[in-house]
Write an enzyme that holds these catalytic residues in place. Structure first.
Site, mmCIF file in Angstrom:
data_model
loop_
_atom_site.group_PDB
_atom_site.id
_atom_site.type_symbol
_atom_site.label_atom_id
_atom_site.label_comp_id
_atom_site.label_asym_id
_atom_site.label_seq_id
_atom_site.Cartn_x
_atom_site.Cartn_y
_atom_site.Cartn_z
ATOM 1 C CG ASP A 194 51.719 19.628 18.812
ATOM 2 O OD1 ASP A 194 51.210 20.638 18.283
ATOM 3 O OD2 ASP A 194 52.846 19.641 19.323
ATOM 4 C CB ILE A 195 46.632 19.879 21.563
ATOM 5 C CG1 ILE A 195 45.824 18.660 21.094
ATOM 6 C CG2 ILE A 195 45.720 20.911 22.219
ATOM 7 C CD1 ILE A 195 45.217 17.847 22.229
ATOM 8 C CD GLU A 237 51.301 17.873 23.825
ATOM 9 O OE1 GLU A 237 52.085 18.838 23.801
ATOM 10 O OE2 GLU A 237 51.452 16.896 24.594
#
Length: 319
Positions: A194-195, A237
């Protein structure tokens, strides 16, 4: 009184009907010389009956599938039975331009074809009749419906923001990959990523910019993965990758390559330059895994380890 064609008047009527029907009629002898060429054929070919009568069909239309048509006609003559070919088997026999250039979406007329044996008084078959039907409307409607159904099917498995597999379709593929492992015991690795600090990106630059960051990451994933790999947007995300026939070491190389690509390529969006990073967790398939959900849980655990140990890194779950 039924028409017999014996009187000159009845013969004239029959010829007039043959000329005016809205299907193509072509009578050929066994050498494929043209004996009849009706108005439909004249209008769509641009060749009148006087020009083609007595000429070889293939000399007038070199693009025709000669071997295919010869086989069809030979069968009709030998068995004394007609045969039918639909546009779905062969879109057209004669390359006639579509008569619907504005409303249509195809350049050529779709055609059904019937080949009918014509018996002589002694019962022998010396000629056949090609009956050419314009079915462009039916064909284009069916093709448009099939295309719409394909698009709906694609939308049902695709995440609209990224073009990757959506969560539901990706989880089905995850289960399929785990089932293959149970049968064949081939290597495979799951990557969850994920970001980092995505909420900060949204808060500082706005949700449209956040969407651009998500799309940018999806594009990098597509460019770096192999054909056999499967990427999905798991939610928000968070993304998930299935790397078949890949052990943890090989998956680590791919994951590190993706991490470096993200950290070195900022996003240009809405007049802003956004630098961002990702964290990744890996879990390889092992015999002690009991289910696909267990496999997913291990990769998720590795992802949290990467985030808790400083982010912008790759961590491997140690089973």
């Amino acid at each position: 009184m039924p028409l017999t064609g014996n009187s000159p008047r009845e013969f004239h009527w029959l010829i007039d009907m043959l000329e005016s029907v809205d299907i193509g009629l072509v009578v050929l002898d066994k050498d494929f010389s043209i004996a009849l060429w009706n108005d439909f054929m004249e209008n769509h070919s641009g060749l009148n009956a006087a020009e083609v009568r007595g000429k070889n069909l293939f000399s007038q239309f070199p693009a025709l599938p000669e071997q295919w048509l010869r086989r069809k006609v030979d069968t009709v003559v030998t068995l004394n039975t007609r045969t039918f070919t639909s546009w779905e088997q062969r879109p057209w026999l004669f390359p006639f331009r579509s008569t619907r250039p504005i409303t249509g979406t195809h350049d050529y007329m779709f055609q059904n074809l019937t080949i009918h044996p014509l018996a002589e008084p002694d019962g022998s078959i010396q000629r056949v009749c090609l009956m050419v039907y314009d079915v462009t409307d039916v064909a284009t409607s069916k093709l448009a419906l099939e295309q719409a159904n394909e698009q709906l099917s694609l939308l049902s498995i695709t995440d609209p923001l990224t073009g990757l597999q959506n969560r539901g379709s990706w989880e089905n593929l995850l289960q399929a990959e785990f089932s293959r492992f149970q049968r064949y015991h081939q290597a495979g690795t799951l990557v969850m990523l994920d970001i980092d600090h995505f909420k900060v990106i949204n808060d500082r630059y706005g949700h449209p910019a956040g969407d651009d960051v998500i799309r940018h990451l999806a594009s990098l994933i597509k460019s770096l993965l192999r054909d056999a790999d499967t990427a999905g947007r798991y939610g928000g995300e968070e993304f998930a990758l299935i790397l078949p026939q890949t052990d943890a070491e090989g998956a680590g190389v791919i994951a590190e390559r993706l991490r470096l690509a993200v950290s070195s390529e900022p996003v240009m969006t809405h007049g802003e330059i956004i630098h961002y990073t990702i964290s990744l967790g890996l879990a390889a398939l092992t015999p002690d895994l009991s289910s696909a959900a267990d496999w997913l849980q291990r990769a998720d655990k590795a992802l949290y380890q990467a985030k808790n140990s400083g982010r912008n890194r790759v961590c491997v779950c140690q089973a």
